[in-house]
Design an enzyme around this catalytic site. Structure first.
Site, short mmCIF file in Angstrom:
data_model
loop_
_atom_site.label_atom_id
_atom_site.label_comp_id
_atom_site.label_asym_id
_atom_site.label_seq_id
_atom_site.Cartn_x
_atom_site.Cartn_y
_atom_site.Cartn_z
N SER A 38 118.38 55.60 88.70
CA SER A 38 117.14 55.06 89.61
C SER A 38 115.89 55.62 88.94
CB SER A 38 116.70 54.57 90.69
OG SER A 38 116.12 53.69 90.60
N TYR B 148 116.77 55.79 99.59
CA TYR B 148 116.74 55.46 97.72
C TYR B 148 117.09 56.74 96.72
CZ TYR B 148 118.65 52.23 94.34
OH TYR B 148 119.23 51.54 93.36
#
Length: 267
Positions: free
Chosen positions: A129, A142
């Site tokens: 990501s 995350y």
């Protein structure tokens, strides 16, 4: 000969888009899902696999090899989102996130590398990501799990290169998928010191996903990587400013970059 591709988390979102695109391009595609029997009308076979359970990983990989005789490409796509003030995220949810986003892909790679060594070839694409390149407020876990996977990929590439195996990262920005619905949100606690700012941030994050790009862009990028005989270490796919934010982190002083992020998120 058509390449054999295994995609974890292939029943929805980015994984499904990649699988459908590669299927149309003539690849032999296998996807995975924790509950494949609940998925209807998949254009490619879905195998039962939970990246948190090593036995299901081994079984799925054995099934692919039994059916097709080889595995040419593994796309570590399965992952989950998590949001919240670090202080208020339950520790068990932090561990679950790392089990899925970090330890899971590692177990998949460990399971498939012996087969790729036998073949003297193979490609592993880890879906990380853009959030993994920076610590984002209320997305600390995350960012950490995806950033950790980026670094593991960098190291593992060097360990397996002599076996003819290639490994790369592809970091998406925001795409219009159902990831927000499956994301763990730490509850907004009434009276918490973070109540208002986290509540506002949660709405902003969901809006970013809803207005995100077409997952087909990720599928096309993965296809280009597979066609490349010498892929790069890192790929980024997303809106210009999302990708440019990584460049800014490299060139701006730390506190200036931090201030830019805080202004962006109205903190």
């Amino acid at each position: 000969m058509s390449k054999v591709v295994l995609i974890t988390g292939g029943s929805s979102g980015i994984g499904k888009s990649i699988g459908e695109f590669l299927h149309l391009k003539g690849f032999i595609v296998y996807g995975t899902s924790r509950n494949p029997n609940r998925i209807a009308n998949s254009v490619f076979p879905l195998l039962a696999l939970d990246v948190r359970k090593t036995d299901t990983i081994m079984t799925a990989i054995a099934q692919v090899i039994a059916r097709s005789g080889r595995i040419d490409v593994v796309i570590n796509n399965a992952g989950v989102g998590i949001t919240g003030p670090l202080e208020e995220i339950p520790t068990e949810e932090i561990k679950n996130n790392f089990e899925t986003n970090f330890f899971g892909p590692i177990e998949v790679m460990k399971a498939v590398l012996p087969q790729m060594r036998i073949q003297k070839s193979g490609l592993i694409i880890n879906v990380t990501s853009i959030a993994g390149y920076m610590g984002l407020p209320y997305r600390s876990i995350y960012s950490a799990s995806k950033g950790a996977l980026e670094l593991v990929t960098e190291a593992l590439r060097m360990e397996v290169k002599s076996f003819g195996i290639q490994i790369t990262n592809i970091a998406p920005g925001d795409f219009a998928t159902n990831i927000a619905s499956g994301r763990y949100h730490a509850p907004i606690v009434s009276g918490s010191a973070y109540e208002k700012v986290y509540g506002d941030m949660l709405q902003t994050m969901d809006a970013h996903v809803d207005s995100g790009g077409d997952p087909l862009e990720m599928a096309t990028a993965v296809y280009v990587i597979i066609q490349n005989t010498n892929p790069k270490i890192h790929y980024k796919v997303g809106a210009f400013m999302q990708k440019f934010s990584i460049v800014l982190k490299r060139i701006l002083p730390d506190k200036m970059y931090e201030k830019m992020l805080m202004n962006h998120y109205n903190l």
